[in-house]
Design an enzyme around this catalytic site. Sequence first.
Site: not given
Length: 284
Positions: A71, A107
Amino acid sequence: MEQSYLDNLVGVFGHPVAENPTCVMQDAAFAHLGIRWKYLTIEVLPRDLAAAVAGMRAMNMRGINLTIPHKVAVIDHLDEVAPDAAVMGAVNTVRRDGDRLIGENTDGKGFLRSLSDDAGIDPCGKRVMVLGAGGASRAICVELANAGAARIDLVNRSVERAEALVDLLQRNTGSEVRFRRWDATVAVDADVDVLVNATSIGLFPDVGALPDVDMQTVREGMVVCDVIPNPPQTAFLDLARDRGAITLDGLGMLVYQGAIGFKMWTGLEAPVDVMRGALQKVFG
Ligand code: NDP
């Protein structure tokens, strides 16, 4: 003319990635809408990330999700990073705009949408206590602050990680941020509106584990959220519901972050109920 599959490939890069459930919900959504898209689960070692991104460009893939451990590292291989993902320093979704690869982080947005669509809560002006200061917490806190949360109380075991997040929020957002070290049972202040477990405590197979919170301080009507998607109904949420709290599970966050990615890639509204149902089957 019928489109080829290669124009419509998306997927996830991770390591390890075999257990990642996202393909189930994305492929269910493609099938439901009758579009010829395919989501691939792809094992990529850290040393191969640059080659994997180059391969994605070469194959004209429409987008990719990133999971552990990519990420942060993926940012070096993209053409642009969306402002909120840049603040977080992490990208979980890459979308394509022509030849350019753009990094996004869905997210925290998924969490916010679950808060609004599943619990009817607008975080603007709310006082929120967040347990944990890892990647999930970082994404949630940045989006909460961007949405106008009045105060964020960050509770974390390790001081260093929490201080980095407090500093990041103070430099980039207007919310009041306070830090409390988590070295004893934590009491929730009486004026807290929303409590979020953003730690990994309670994740399968450790299903009985509980964050060390004085549940007597969870009051009726408080919104209590968990990021744990599997099992969605955690022991923490069970106790919170017994106290009269409104509870929100981590499955919603997972579904909505995927739904936001789906729309970025396809331009279509995601069938969230279909996606949720597909994941529920996997998690049992
Ligand atoms: P990280 O490893 O980055 O962070 C974990 C956090 O949990 C840290 O703050 C860590 O504290 C804390 N923690 C872990 N164990 C304990 C413990 N026993 N006592 C106190 N604190 C503890 O993980 P992520 O933030 O990436 O993920 C956290 C959870 O969020 C995972 O369960 C993941 O599945 C879930 N998640 C859910 C998503 C969804 O869509 N529903 C999306 C992304 C993640 P410390 O800093 O002290 O180590």
